[in-house]
Design a protein around this motif. Structure first.
Motif, PDB file in Angstrom:
ATOM      1  N   LEU A 144       0.860  -1.180   0.000  1.00 19.11           N
ATOM      2  CA  LEU A 144       0.000   0.000   0.000  1.00 19.11           C
ATOM      3  C   LEU A 144       0.898   1.232   0.000  1.00 19.11           C
ATOM      4  CD1 LEU A 144      -3.016   1.001   0.361  1.00 19.11           C
ATOM      5  CD2 LEU A 144      -2.520   1.057   2.821  1.00 19.11           C
ATOM      6  N   LEU A 145       0.402   2.323  -0.606  1.00 17.01           N
ATOM      7  CA  LEU A 145       1.148   3.575  -0.635  1.00 17.01           C
ATOM      8  C   LEU A 145       0.418   4.641   0.171  1.00 17.01           C
ATOM      9  CD1 LEU A 145       1.988   3.796  -4.458  1.00 17.01           C
ATOM     10  CD2 LEU A 145       3.311   2.648  -2.654  1.00 17.01           C
ATOM     11  N   GLY A 146       1.203   5.549   0.729  1.00 15.85           N
ATOM     12  CA  GLY A 146       0.610   6.664   1.460  1.00 15.85           C
ATOM     13  C   GLY A 146       1.540   7.858   1.452  1.00 15.85           C
ATOM     14  N   GLY A 147       1.003   9.004   1.834  1.00 20.20           N
ATOM     15  CA  GLY A 147       1.803  10.216   1.940  1.00 20.20           C
ATOM     16  C   GLY A 147       1.733  10.747   3.353  1.00 20.20           C
ATOM     17  N   ILE A 148       2.774  11.443   3.780  1.00 13.65           N
ATOM     18  CA  ILE A 148       2.779  12.057   5.101  1.00 13.65           C
ATOM     19  C   ILE A 148       2.552  13.549   4.932  1.00 13.65           C
ATOM     20  CG2 ILE A 148       4.140  12.530   7.170  1.00 13.65           C
ATOM     21  CD1 ILE A 148       5.520   9.845   6.694  1.00 13.65           C
ATOM     22  N   ASN A 206      -1.111   7.965  14.693  1.00 13.63           N
ATOM     23  CA  ASN A 206      -1.571   9.024  13.787  1.00 13.63           C
ATOM     24  C   ASN A 206      -2.833   9.688  14.314  1.00 13.63           C
ATOM     25  OD1 ASN A 206      -0.073   9.326  11.063  1.00 13.63           O
ATOM     26  ND2 ASN A 206      -0.104   7.112  11.348  1.00 13.63           N
ATOM     27  N   THR A 207      -3.721   8.865  14.872  1.00 10.74           N
ATOM     28  CA  THR A 207      -4.975   9.397  15.414  1.00 10.74           C
ATOM     29  C   THR A 207      -4.710  10.376  16.540  1.00 10.74           C
ATOM     30  OG1 THR A 207      -6.106   7.337  14.840  1.00 10.74           O
ATOM     31  CG2 THR A 207      -7.201   8.782  16.414  1.00 10.74           C
ATOM     32  N   GLY A 208      -3.760  10.021  17.420  1.00  8.64           N
ATOM     33  CA  GLY A 208      -3.438  10.883  18.549  1.00  8.64           C
ATOM     34  C   GLY A 208      -2.844  12.209  18.125  1.00  8.64           C
ATOM     35  N   LEU A 238      -1.728  10.761   5.340  1.00 11.61           N
ATOM     36  CA  LEU A 238      -2.720  11.525   4.581  1.00 11.61           C
ATOM     37  C   LEU A 238      -4.161  11.208   4.979  1.00 11.61           C
ATOM     38  CD1 LEU A 238      -3.407  13.469   2.300  1.00 11.61           C
ATOM     39  CD2 LEU A 238      -3.010  11.611   0.671  1.00 11.61           C
ATOM     40  N   ALA A 239      -4.437   9.959   5.331  1.00 15.50           N
ATOM     41  CA  ALA A 239      -5.807   9.568   5.667  1.00 15.50           C
ATOM     42  C   ALA A 239      -6.314  10.204   6.959  1.00 15.50           C
ATOM     43  CB  ALA A 239      -5.898   8.044   5.777  1.00 15.50           C
ATOM     44  N   TYR A 240      -5.436  10.851   7.732  1.00 17.21           N
ATOM     45  CA  TYR A 240      -5.814  11.398   9.038  1.00 17.21           C
ATOM     46  C   TYR A 240      -5.864  12.931   9.037  1.00 17.21           C
ATOM     47  CZ  TYR A 240      -4.844   6.657  10.654  1.00 17.21           C
ATOM     48  OH  TYR A 240      -4.867   5.292  10.819  1.00 17.21           O
ATOM     49  N   THR A 241      -6.016  13.559   7.878  1.00 24.12           N
ATOM     50  CA  THR A 241      -5.927  15.022   7.782  1.00 24.12           C
ATOM     51  C   THR A 241      -7.279  15.733   7.880  1.00 24.12           C
ATOM     52  OG1 THR A 241      -6.062  14.921   5.365  1.00 24.12           O
ATOM     53  CG2 THR A 241      -3.848  14.882   6.359  1.00 24.12           C
ATOM     54  N   LYS A 242      -8.365  15.005   7.974  1.00 23.49           N
ATOM     55  CA  LYS A 242      -9.687  15.646   7.952  1.00 23.49           C
ATOM     56  C   LYS A 242      -9.832  16.639   9.103  1.00 23.49           C
ATOM     57  CE  LYS A 242     -12.086  11.910   5.547  1.00 23.49           C
ATOM     58  NZ  LYS A 242     -13.139  10.877   5.618  1.00 23.49           N
ATOM     59  N   GLY A 243     -10.329  17.838   8.765  1.00 26.41           N
ATOM     60  CA  GLY A 243     -10.556  18.863   9.765  1.00 26.41           C
ATOM     61  C   GLY A 243      -9.327  19.683  10.103  1.00 26.41           C
ATOM     62  N   LEU A 244      -8.210  19.422   9.418  1.00 26.53           N
ATOM     63  CA  LEU A 244      -6.962  20.131   9.703  1.00 26.53           C
ATOM     64  C   LEU A 244      -6.485  20.909   8.478  1.00 26.53           C
ATOM     65  CD1 LEU A 244      -5.105  17.228  11.542  1.00 26.53           C
ATOM     66  CD2 LEU A 244      -6.112  19.258  12.616  1.00 26.53           C
ATOM     67  N   GLY A 245      -5.709  21.954   8.709  1.00 26.34           N
ATOM     68  CA  GLY A 245      -5.031  22.612   7.615  1.00 26.34           C
ATOM     69  C   GLY A 245      -3.910  21.722   7.125  1.00 26.34           C
ATOM     70  N   GLU A 293      -9.954   6.632   1.230  1.00 25.73           N
ATOM     71  CA  GLU A 293      -9.468   7.977   0.927  1.00 25.73           C
ATOM     72  C   GLU A 293      -8.202   8.275   1.735  1.00 25.73           C
ATOM     73  OE1 GLU A 293     -10.992  12.650   1.021  1.00 25.73           O
ATOM     74  OE2 GLU A 293     -12.320  11.036   1.706  1.00 25.73           O
ATOM     75  N   GLY A 294      -7.176   8.760   1.042  1.00 27.16           N
ATOM     76  CA  GLY A 294      -5.914   9.071   1.715  1.00 27.16           C
ATOM     77  C   GLY A 294      -4.813   8.072   1.412  1.00 27.16           C
ATOM     78  N   TYR A 295      -5.164   6.964   0.757  1.00 30.61           N
ATOM     79  CA  TYR A 295      -4.172   5.952   0.385  1.00 30.61           C
ATOM     80  C   TYR A 295      -4.107   5.840  -1.135  1.00 30.61           C
ATOM     81  CZ  TYR A 295      -4.635   4.572   5.276  1.00 30.61           C
ATOM     82  OH  TYR A 295      -4.671   4.563   6.648  1.00 30.61           O
ATOM     83  N   ALA A 296      -3.082   5.132  -1.613  1.00 27.79           N
ATOM     84  CA  ALA A 296      -2.921   4.944  -3.052  1.00 27.79           C
ATOM     85  C   ALA A 296      -2.548   3.489  -3.323  1.00 27.79           C
ATOM     86  CB  ALA A 296      -1.851   5.874  -3.603  1.00 27.79           C
TER      87      ALA A 296
END
Length: 394
Positions: free
Chosen positions: A141-145, A251-253, A270-277, A372-375
């Motif tokens: 799996l791929l992801g971004g930070i 990541n959640t914390g 990336l999958a944990y960015t909801k609600g953040l800038g 959403e948030g993964y590739a």
């Protein structure tokens, strides 16, 4: 029914069964054949009932137990739900305890598979090989930070822009305030909104593959960071000693603490960015880009690796970080699943793993299956996972 239960009880208790057998012998000596025939019929009925009851019992599902990175947790949860709804004879339990603990659990033989955002170190791989023989490190799996922030004055505004150099200066404590001239220069449209507030920093408190990837990137773009702080699942963050750093679990914390702490920033998958800038980071082509699944895929499109090799020594992250694709997001990475050689598992576990791997490489990579948030991984890696599944299926 009562007679059936009575004789079922008798057949399951050896001592009672012997008494009954003695009784049959005595009846035969007295030539009481009617009693003998009656007993034989009831025993036959009881045996048939016992057989049907046993054959109708559902066998215990095969348990595939894994632990490790929080990075892929949301994706794994979805895959597990879909896979086990189709394969009801398999149960998968995954504990998102961080990459460091996941590696430890795997090396100590506590799990069927381990997960980490970075491959095993050369020493860890040698340790695993000494215990399990061949070890497979599977990028699945791929992801971004993403660099995330909470600045109330910037809520619902365009994304904050940062260069790698300015990001490093912030984390080294050289830039202390949100309205620093270097930040203003990069964000002329936001300059009047940037507050004179200290920048607080939230990082992982646990041994984290996300931290390892993030600090690898910082070391890649800055020799000063590489020499003063370095890379690892845990590091000594300079802002901690200045009273502006704070750790959080997973990541959640980190995402939750940034959301609750005005004027803070942090790093999350990336999958944990909801609600953040989310910061638009300048890539090697000089373009400011927000992280997205498509941009992660572009950065990792040339990934190709032998699952049995010492992946850590190949320094794949540097190859990803140095991509010059103008649309690629620079802090991108695969995440890994560790497996022992097939002969370390019993036949049922081995075949269940084969199905699990095949699912990940095929249906699991379809757009509708990716959270959403993964590739998805490149096709060449999917084919290698399918080949590995065939090996486990023998």
């Amino acid at each position: 029914m009562a007679i059936y239960l009575f004789f079922s009880y008798i057949l399951s208790h050896e001592k009672v069964y012997r008494i009954l057998l003695f009784y049959v012998v005595m009846m035969s000596m007295k030539q009481n054949y009617i009693a003998i025939i009656t007993i034989a019929i009831v025993i036959a009925i009881a045996l048939t009932g016992l057989f049907l009851r046993q054959s109708s019992q559902t066998p215990e599902p095969v348990l595939l137990k894994g632990s490790g990175a929080t990075f892929p947790e949301a994706q794994l949860r979805k895959w597990i739900q879909v896979f086990t709804s189709i394969n009801k004879d398999v149960k998968i339990e995954y504990s998102a305890v961080g990459s460091g603990q996941g590696v430890s659990d795997f090396l100590n033989g506590l799990t069927i598979f381990g997960c980490s955002d970075v491959p095993l170190t050369s020493d860890q791989l040698n340790q695993a090989k000494s215990k399990f023989g061949t070890v497979y490190q599977v990028p699945y799996l791929l992801g971004g930070i993403a660099v995330v922030y909470n600045v109330p004055e910037l809520q619902d505004k365009q994304p904050l822009r940062l260069t790698p150099e300015v990001l490093v200066d912030i984390l080294l404590g050289k830039i202390n305030y949100w309205d620093d001239p270097k930040i203003k220069e990069l964000n002329p449209d936001l300059a009047t909104l940037l507050p004179h507030k200290e920048i607080l920093f939230v990082h992982r408190s646990d041994g984290s593959g996300t931290t390892a990837v993030f600090t690898s990137y910082l070391s890649f773009v800055s020799n000063e960071w590489k020499e003063k702080v370095g890379t690892g699942k845990t590091v000594q963050w300079p802002l901690d000693s200045m009273g502006r750093g704070q750790g959080a679990q997973g990541n959640t914390g980190v995402a939750s603490m940034v959301q609750q702490t005005p004027y803070s920033m942090g790093y999350v998958e990336l999958a944990y960015t909801k609600g953040l800038g989310v910061v638009a980071l300048r890539n090697n082509a000089g373009k400011f880009v927000l992280p997205s699944a498509d941009r992660v895929s572009l950065a990792v499109k040339n990934l190709d690796v032998d699952f049995t090799s010492d992946i850590h020594s190949l320094d794949l992250l540097s190859k990803i970080f140095e991509t010059t694709d103008p649309e690629a997001y620079p802090i991108s990475s695969p995440t890994y699943m560790f497996l022992k050689s097939p002969d370390n598992y019993d036949a049922n576990t081995r075949k269940a793993l084969a199905r699990w791997l095949r699912f990940i490489a095929t249906d699991g990579q379809k757009p509708e299956s990716i959270v959403e948030g993964y590739a998805p991984i490149p096709e060449s890696i999917s084919q290698k996972i399918i080949q590995l599944a065939q090996l486990f299926d023998k």
